[in-house]
Design an enzyme around this catalytic site. Structure first.
Site, PDB file in Angstrom:
ATOM      1  N   ARG A  21      -9.774 -10.514  -4.911  1.00  0.00           N
ATOM      2  CA  ARG A  21      -9.706  -9.587  -4.821  1.00  0.00           C
ATOM      3  C   ARG A  21     -10.266  -8.421  -5.636  1.00  0.00           C
ATOM      4  O   ARG A  21     -10.728  -7.516  -6.815  1.00  0.00           O
ATOM      5  CB  ARG A  21      -8.649  -8.601  -5.141  1.00  0.00           C
ATOM      6  N   HIS A  36      -8.212   2.863  -6.396  1.00  0.00           N
ATOM      7  CA  HIS A  36      -7.441   1.337  -4.765  1.00  0.00           C
ATOM      8  C   HIS A  36      -6.218   1.369  -5.289  1.00  0.00           C
ATOM      9  O   HIS A  36      -5.568   1.672  -6.906  1.00  0.00           O
ATOM     10  CB  HIS A  36      -7.470   0.084  -5.744  1.00  0.00           C
ATOM     11  N   LEU A  37      -5.169   1.459  -4.323  1.00  0.00           N
ATOM     12  CA  LEU A  37      -3.801   1.100  -4.230  1.00  0.00           C
ATOM     13  C   LEU A  37      -3.026   0.023  -4.547  1.00  0.00           C
ATOM     14  O   LEU A  37      -2.302   0.664  -5.312  1.00  0.00           O
ATOM     15  CB  LEU A  37      -3.467   2.107  -2.956  1.00  0.00           C
ATOM     16  N   SER A  38      -3.368  -0.583  -4.392  1.00  0.00           N
ATOM     17  CA  SER A  38      -2.383  -2.045  -5.664  1.00  0.00           C
ATOM     18  C   SER A  38      -3.191  -2.400  -6.559  1.00  0.00           C
ATOM     19  O   SER A  38      -4.530  -1.798  -6.428  1.00  0.00           O
ATOM     20  CB  SER A  38      -2.485  -3.043  -4.355  1.00  0.00           C
ATOM     21  N   ASP A  87     -25.565   0.023  -2.857  1.00  0.00           N
ATOM     22  CA  ASP A  87     -27.193   0.540  -3.488  1.00  0.00           C
ATOM     23  C   ASP A  87     -27.223   2.162  -2.370  1.00  0.00           C
ATOM     24  O   ASP A  87     -28.013   2.937  -3.087  1.00  0.00           O
ATOM     25  CB  ASP A  87     -28.347  -0.389  -2.106  1.00  0.00           C
ATOM     26  N   TYR A  91       0.573  -0.646   0.255  1.00  0.00           N
ATOM     27  CA  TYR A  91       0.117   0.147  -0.168  1.00  0.00           C
ATOM     28  C   TYR A  91       0.195   1.144  -0.390  1.00  0.00           C
ATOM     29  O   TYR A  91       0.590   2.908  -0.244  1.00  0.00           O
ATOM     30  CB  TYR A  91      -1.133  -0.052   1.437  1.00  0.00           C
ATOM     31  N   ASN A  94     -12.654   4.909  -2.284  1.00  0.00           N
ATOM     32  CA  ASN A  94     -11.921   3.600  -1.738  1.00  0.00           C
ATOM     33  C   ASN A  94     -12.283   3.125  -0.767  1.00  0.00           C
ATOM     34  O   ASN A  94     -12.523   3.072   0.575  1.00  0.00           O
ATOM     35  CB  ASN A  94     -10.536   4.130  -1.748  1.00  0.00           C
ATOM     36  N   HIS A  97     -15.135  -5.500  -2.527  1.00  0.00           N
ATOM     37  CA  HIS A  97     -15.771  -7.057  -2.742  1.00  0.00           C
ATOM     38  C   HIS A  97     -16.384  -7.706  -1.840  1.00  0.00           C
ATOM     39  O   HIS A  97     -17.500  -8.697  -2.372  1.00  0.00           O
ATOM     40  CB  HIS A  97     -14.414  -7.833  -2.528  1.00  0.00           C
TER      41      HIS A  97
END
Length: 146
Positions: A112, A101-103, A88, A23, A75, A81
């Site tokens: 993921r 997303h960092l990764s 909603d 991260y 994020n 997931h």
């Protein structure tokens, strides 16, 4: 001037110390400070929330419907997931957003690889570390200008 909201999900409060090989070393405060500065330079207001609970994120999404939020950068961490409830709520907000997303999710565990948000996002920035937030903000400012 528009209002931009960054929503950060569970465990992102640990950035800088949690698995920096995945991260990065930037803290969430570092990221939010850069976003606030760049938002102001672009003539926009900036707000952020980090929450480890689904309900707090949903409550903030409900508030965003009424508080003038024009665009979001999100994020949702692990909720990406798993959370149909957040999906909603973000749909109910009717506010455009970019997912960050960092990764690189697709180079990690198979669970993921699925996001409940990518298909309803304006766009996604994945795997570029903390810089991905700045790229998302740049895109959001461009969308707001149009």
């Amino acid at each position: 001037m528009a209002s931009i909201l960054a929503l950060h999900g569970p465990n992102l409060n640990l950035l800088g110390s949690r698995e920096p090989h995945i991260y990065g070393s930037d803290t969430l405060d570092d990221i939010n400070q850069r976003l606030a500065t760049k938002s102001a330079e672009s003539g926009h207001q900036f707000d952020s929330l980090q929450a480890n609970s689904e309900g707090e994120i949903i409550d903030r999404l409900h508030a965003a419907r009424k508080d003038g939020t024009a665009f979001m950068i999100v994020n949702f961490g692990g909720f990406t997931h798993t959370s149909i409830a957040i999906r909603d709520a973000i749909l109910a907000s009717e506010i455009p957003f970019i997912e960050v997303h960092l990764s690189n999710l697709f180079s990690r565990e198979a669970y993921r690889h699925h996001s409940y948000f990518s298909d309803i996002a304006v766009g996604c920035v994945i795997g570029l570390g903390a810089h991905g937030y700045e790229l998302a903000l740049q895109a959001a400012c461009k969308k707001l200008a149009n």
